[in-house]
Structures are given as structure tokens and as C-alpha cells.
Design a protein around this motif. Structure first.
Motif, mmCIF file in Angstrom:
data_model
loop_
_atom_site.group_PDB
_atom_site.id
_atom_site.type_symbol
_atom_site.label_atom_id
_atom_site.label_comp_id
_atom_site.label_asym_id
_atom_site.label_seq_id
_atom_site.Cartn_x
_atom_site.Cartn_y
_atom_site.Cartn_z
ATOM 1 N N GLY A 24 -31.903 124.199 -1.251
ATOM 2 C CA GLY A 24 -30.583 124.786 -1.138
ATOM 3 C C GLY A 24 -30.599 126.003 -0.252
ATOM 4 O O GLY A 24 -30.085 127.060 -0.617
ATOM 5 N N ALA A 25 -31.207 125.880 0.914
ATOM 6 C CA ALA A 25 -31.318 127.028 1.808
ATOM 7 C C ALA A 25 -29.941 127.537 2.219
ATOM 8 O O ALA A 25 -29.011 126.760 2.444
ATOM 9 N N ILE A 26 -29.818 128.860 2.315
ATOM 10 C CA ILE A 26 -28.570 129.514 2.702
ATOM 11 C C ILE A 26 -28.856 130.465 3.855
ATOM 12 O O ILE A 26 -29.723 131.333 3.752
ATOM 13 N N LEU A 27 -28.138 130.288 4.953
ATOM 14 C CA LEU A 27 -28.195 131.212 6.076
ATOM 15 C C LEU A 27 -26.772 131.635 6.390
ATOM 16 O O LEU A 27 -25.918 130.787 6.710
ATOM 17 N N ASP A 28 -26.510 132.926 6.305
ATOM 18 C CA ASP A 28 -25.127 133.396 6.337
ATOM 19 C C ASP A 28 -25.020 134.717 7.074
ATOM 20 O O ASP A 28 -25.367 135.769 6.546
ATOM 21 N N GLY A 29 -24.523 134.662 8.313
ATOM 22 C CA GLY A 29 -24.156 135.866 9.034
ATOM 23 C C GLY A 29 -22.703 136.188 8.745
ATOM 24 O O GLY A 29 -21.818 135.380 9.043
ATOM 25 N N ALA A 72 -22.966 138.060 14.216
ATOM 26 C CA ALA A 72 -24.105 137.644 13.392
ATOM 27 C C ALA A 72 -24.293 136.142 13.560
ATOM 28 O O ALA A 72 -24.115 135.353 12.633
ATOM 29 N N ASP A 73 -24.656 135.754 14.761
ATOM 30 C CA ASP A 73 -24.680 134.339 15.124
ATOM 31 C C ASP A 73 -26.002 133.684 14.746
ATOM 32 O O ASP A 73 -27.059 134.319 14.711
ATOM 33 N N LEU A 74 -25.923 132.373 14.496
ATOM 34 C CA LEU A 74 -27.086 131.554 14.178
ATOM 35 C C LEU A 74 -27.271 130.532 15.289
ATOM 36 O O LEU A 74 -26.350 129.773 15.596
ATOM 37 N N ILE A 75 -28.476 130.505 15.861
ATOM 38 C CA ILE A 75 -28.738 129.608 16.982
ATOM 39 C C ILE A 75 -30.004 128.820 16.684
ATOM 40 O O ILE A 75 -31.045 129.389 16.356
ATOM 41 N N PHE A 76 -29.909 127.496 16.799
ATOM 42 C CA PHE A 76 -31.041 126.611 16.586
ATOM 43 C C PHE A 76 -31.279 125.820 17.864
ATOM 44 O O PHE A 76 -30.414 125.031 18.281
ATOM 45 N N ASN A 77 -32.434 126.001 18.477
ATOM 46 C CA ASN A 77 -32.808 125.262 19.671
ATOM 47 C C ASN A 77 -34.077 124.475 19.376
ATOM 48 O O ASN A 77 -35.087 125.060 18.961
ATOM 49 N N ALA A 78 -34.048 123.163 19.587
ATOM 50 C CA ALA A 78 -35.236 122.340 19.368
ATOM 51 C C ALA A 78 -35.449 121.435 20.574
ATOM 52 O O ALA A 78 -34.515 120.780 21.038
ATOM 53 N N ASP A 79 -36.679 121.392 21.069
ATOM 54 C CA ASP A 79 -36.985 120.461 22.147
ATOM 55 C C ASP A 79 -36.817 119.023 21.668
ATOM 56 O O ASP A 79 -36.501 118.128 22.459
ATOM 57 N N ASP A 80 -37.025 118.801 20.373
ATOM 58 C CA ASP A 80 -36.902 117.459 19.820
ATOM 59 C C ASP A 80 -35.747 117.396 18.821
ATOM 60 O O ASP A 80 -34.601 117.288 19.212
ATOM 61 N N ASN A 81 -36.024 117.486 17.511
ATOM 62 C CA ASN A 81 -35.028 117.167 16.479
ATOM 63 C C ASN A 81 -34.698 118.373 15.594
ATOM 64 O O ASN A 81 -35.518 119.281 15.415
ATOM 65 N N ILE A 82 -33.509 118.333 14.999
ATOM 66 C CA ILE A 82 -33.097 119.293 13.974
ATOM 67 C C ILE A 82 -32.616 118.507 12.763
ATOM 68 O O ILE A 82 -31.756 117.623 12.886
ATOM 69 N N SER A 83 -33.160 118.825 11.590
ATOM 70 C CA SER A 83 -32.744 118.201 10.329
ATOM 71 C C SER A 83 -32.286 119.289 9.376
ATOM 72 O O SER A 83 -33.081 120.171 9.017
ATOM 73 N N LEU A 84 -31.006 119.225 8.951
ATOM 74 C CA LEU A 84 -30.427 120.309 8.153
ATOM 75 C C LEU A 84 -30.500 120.064 6.647
ATOM 76 O O LEU A 84 -30.282 121.008 5.880
ATOM 77 N N ALA A 85 -30.763 118.829 6.200
ATOM 78 C CA ALA A 85 -30.843 118.502 4.767
ATOM 79 C C ALA A 85 -29.598 119.018 4.063
ATOM 80 O O ALA A 85 -28.484 118.728 4.464
ATOM 81 N N SER A 86 -29.768 119.831 3.008
ATOM 82 C CA SER A 86 -28.613 120.327 2.245
ATOM 83 C C SER A 86 -28.405 121.824 2.433
ATOM 84 O O SER A 86 -27.931 122.520 1.537
ATOM 85 N N ALA A 87 -28.742 122.340 3.601
ATOM 86 C CA ALA A 87 -28.570 123.770 3.873
ATOM 87 C C ALA A 87 -27.089 124.146 3.899
ATOM 88 O O ALA A 87 -26.221 123.335 4.218
ATOM 89 N N SER A 88 -26.815 125.414 3.555
ATOM 90 C CA SER A 88 -25.458 125.959 3.600
ATOM 91 C C SER A 88 -25.405 127.082 4.617
ATOM 92 O O SER A 88 -26.288 127.947 4.648
ATOM 93 N N PHE A 89 -24.362 127.067 5.432
ATOM 94 C CA PHE A 89 -24.191 128.080 6.460
ATOM 95 C C PHE A 89 -22.896 128.820 6.184
ATOM 96 O O PHE A 89 -21.807 128.350 6.518
ATOM 97 N N GLY A 90 -23.015 129.959 5.522
ATOM 98 C CA GLY A 90 -21.838 130.757 5.210
ATOM 99 C C GLY A 90 -21.485 130.711 3.747
ATOM 100 O O GLY A 90 -21.326 129.652 3.166
ATOM 101 N N LEU A 91 -21.385 131.893 3.131
ATOM 102 C CA LEU A 91 -20.965 132.005 1.743
ATOM 103 C C LEU A 91 -19.565 132.573 1.628
ATOM 104 O O LEU A 91 -18.864 132.318 0.670
ATOM 105 N N ALA A 92 -19.189 133.367 2.600
ATOM 106 C CA ALA A 92 -17.889 134.043 2.559
ATOM 107 C C ALA A 92 -17.173 133.803 3.874
ATOM 108 O O ALA A 92 -17.768 133.370 4.861
ATOM 109 N N ALA A 93 -15.879 134.081 3.874
ATOM 110 C CA ALA A 93 -15.098 133.942 5.102
ATOM 111 C C ALA A 93 -15.708 134.824 6.184
ATOM 112 O O ALA A 93 -15.956 136.008 5.977
ATOM 113 N N SER A 94 -15.978 134.245 7.328
ATOM 114 C CA SER A 94 -16.582 134.992 8.422
ATOM 115 C C SER A 94 -16.177 134.323 9.727
ATOM 116 O O SER A 94 -15.476 133.318 9.748
#
Length: 267
Positions: free
Chosen positions: A193-198, A203-225
Motif C-alpha cells: 500500500g505504498a503512498i507517495l504524495d506531494g 511537489a511533482d512526482l516523476i518516474f522515468n524507466a528505460d524499460d517498464n513501470i509497474s504501480l501495483a496498488s500504490a496511491s498517489f495523493g492523500l489530500a486535494a493537491s
């Protein structure tokens, strides 16, 4: 070791300090160290004191780098942006992030780059240091404390893969970006249940992958932003897969999806 200050500050721009090599060890004119250790009583300083940008500080080795000291590459005058710092071993990094300041009094904050071979982000307290040489281990507490400290943007870059474990929580309310950049894959652990929240603009979140990105059940943001989230796969040109899984985004977030030059897949 011991109470040591290396000061390359300038009245206009800050200078450069190179310990164990230059940027990513790629400057053939500078001999690279096999391993590098900076103890806790060592300060590397390259401030801009009156006008101009903070300087450049590199702490590098081709093997393992252990960093427990302080870095200052600030713009403390009327103009200018914060400096740039890279701390890494080509293979492995052990680091305390608390005493690094690339801020600016009047301009933009600088960027801290951490770029070993493989990185695991795990749940743990701030400033925890895992002295294992199989992977570079960073805790969510370290990363969150650094971003909350409001001194620099953070770029976490792996030559190979970045794995983000279950129950990781990184929440910050400063206008500092967090970037994950992998030469292979970025993978959130399945079932977590990973949480990443700017929580503020910038407070930006940037994911760069030469190959693949797998997000599973991650949450991005807990509050209005108004956070911007970038998900960029296949950046190596050979194609990649963005697996959204059951990831959760907030309605207020701006999410940008980008593929590379090859054939990319969205799941």
C-alpha cells in the motif's frame, strides 16, 4: 576524517568540489576512487555568497561510497539558484540525507542526485542507514525528511532497477520534486500500500524507466493537491510496459503518460 571543512564558496558563483571523481565518474581527466568515505564531521561547501548560483559538489567512487557528512551549495545572495550535488558509488551507496542544503534565498533550489546500480526503497525511520552492499537501501523516512527540509529537489537514479517496497509512505508539502529514474524497471511491490504524495504545487512526482513501470496498488495523493505525476516508460528506445495495476490517483492531480521510441504498452 575529523572536523574538516573544504570551502569553495565564491562571492559570485560557488566553485566545484570533486571527491573521488567527477559527474558519474565519466571525466577521464579525473581519476576515480575505488571506494569513498566521508565521515560525519566533514563539510563540503560551495556557496554563492553575494550574486550567482551555488556550486557543484561530487562525491563518487567506482565501488562503494559512504556519506555521513554535510554538503552546502547554496545561493545565499540577492540572486541565483541553488547548486548541484551528486553522491554515489557506481555500485553501492550508504548515505545520511539530513545535512545537505542546495537551497536558494532568491531563486530556485538545486538538485541532489543519488545514482548507484540498484535501489530498494523500504519502510523505515528517517536517517536510517543500511550498510549492505548487495543493493542501495533508502528508507521512506530518509526521503520524506529530506523533501520536507525544503533544501533541494531529489533525483534517485539507478543504473539498473528501482524497487519500492510495501508500506512505503512519502508525504511532503514543499515545492520540491521527487524523481525516480531507472536504467531498467521501476517496480512497486505487489500487495503493498505504498503512498507517495506531494501536497503542494511544485511537489511533482516523476518516474522515468528505460524499460517498464509497474504501480501495483500504490496511491498517489492523500489530500486535494495540484501535483503533477509523470510516468515515462520505454525511455531506452526498446519499448516498455506501463502497468497501472490498481493504482489510485486523485482527481486534482495531473498525470502525464509518455512512451519512448519503441513499441510501448499500457495495461
Amino acid at each position: 576524517t575529523g572536523a574538516t571543512v573544504i570551502d569553495a564558496s565564491g562571492t559570485k558563483d560557488g566553485g566545484s568540489i570533486l571527491v573521488g571523481g567527477d559527474y558519474q565518474g565519466k571525466n577521464s581527466d579525473i581519476q576515480n576512487a575505488e571506494n569513498t568515505t566521508i565521515e560525519e564531521d566533514v563539510t563540503l561547501k560551495a556557496d554563492s555568497l553575494i550574486d550567482g548560483d551555488g556550486g557543484k559538489i561530487i562525491v563518487w567512487s567506482d565501488g562503494t561510497t559512504r556519506f555521513h557528512g554535510s554538503i552546502l551549495a547554496r545561493a545565499v545572495g540577492l540572486n541565483g539558484n541553488g547548486g548541484f550535488a551528486e553522491i554515489s558509488g557506481k555500485q553501492h551507496l550508504v548515505i545520511d540525507l539530513l545535512n545537505i542544503d542546495l537551497s536558494s534565498q532568491a531563486g530556485l533550489s538545486g538538485t541532489l542526485l543519488l545514482d548507484p546500480a540498484n535501489i530498494i526503497i523500504s519502510d523505515g525511520v528517517g536517517a536510517a542507514i543500511t550498510d549492505s552492499e548487495s543493493n542501495t537501501n533508502l528508507t521512506d523516512g530518509q526521503i520524506q525528511d529530506f523533501l520536507v527540509g525544503d533544501t533541494a529537489n531529489l533525483l534517485i537514479q539507478a543504473t539498473s532497477n528501482i524497487d519500492i517496497n510495501n508500506d512505503v509512505s512519502i508525504v511532503w508539502g514543499t515545492a520540491r520534486s521527487l524523481t525516480f529514474d531507472a536504467g531498467g524497471d521501476i517496480t512497486f511491490q505487489v500487495g503493498g500500500g505504498a503512498i507517495l504524495d506531494g501536497q503542494t504545487a511544485g511537489a511533482d512526482l516523476i518516474f522515468n524507466a528505460d524499460d517498464n513501470i509497474s504501480l501495483a496498488s500504490a496511491s498517489f495523493g492523500l489530500a486535494a493537491s495540484v501535483t503533477t505525476i509523470e510516468l515515462n516508460v520505454g525511455q531506452g528506445g526498446g519499448g516498455g510496459t506501463l502497468d497501472l495495476g490498481s493504482a489510485v490517483f486523485q482527481a486534482e492531480d495531473t498525470v502525464n503518460l509518455t512512451g519512448g521510441a519503441g513499441t510501448d504498452t499500457l495495461i
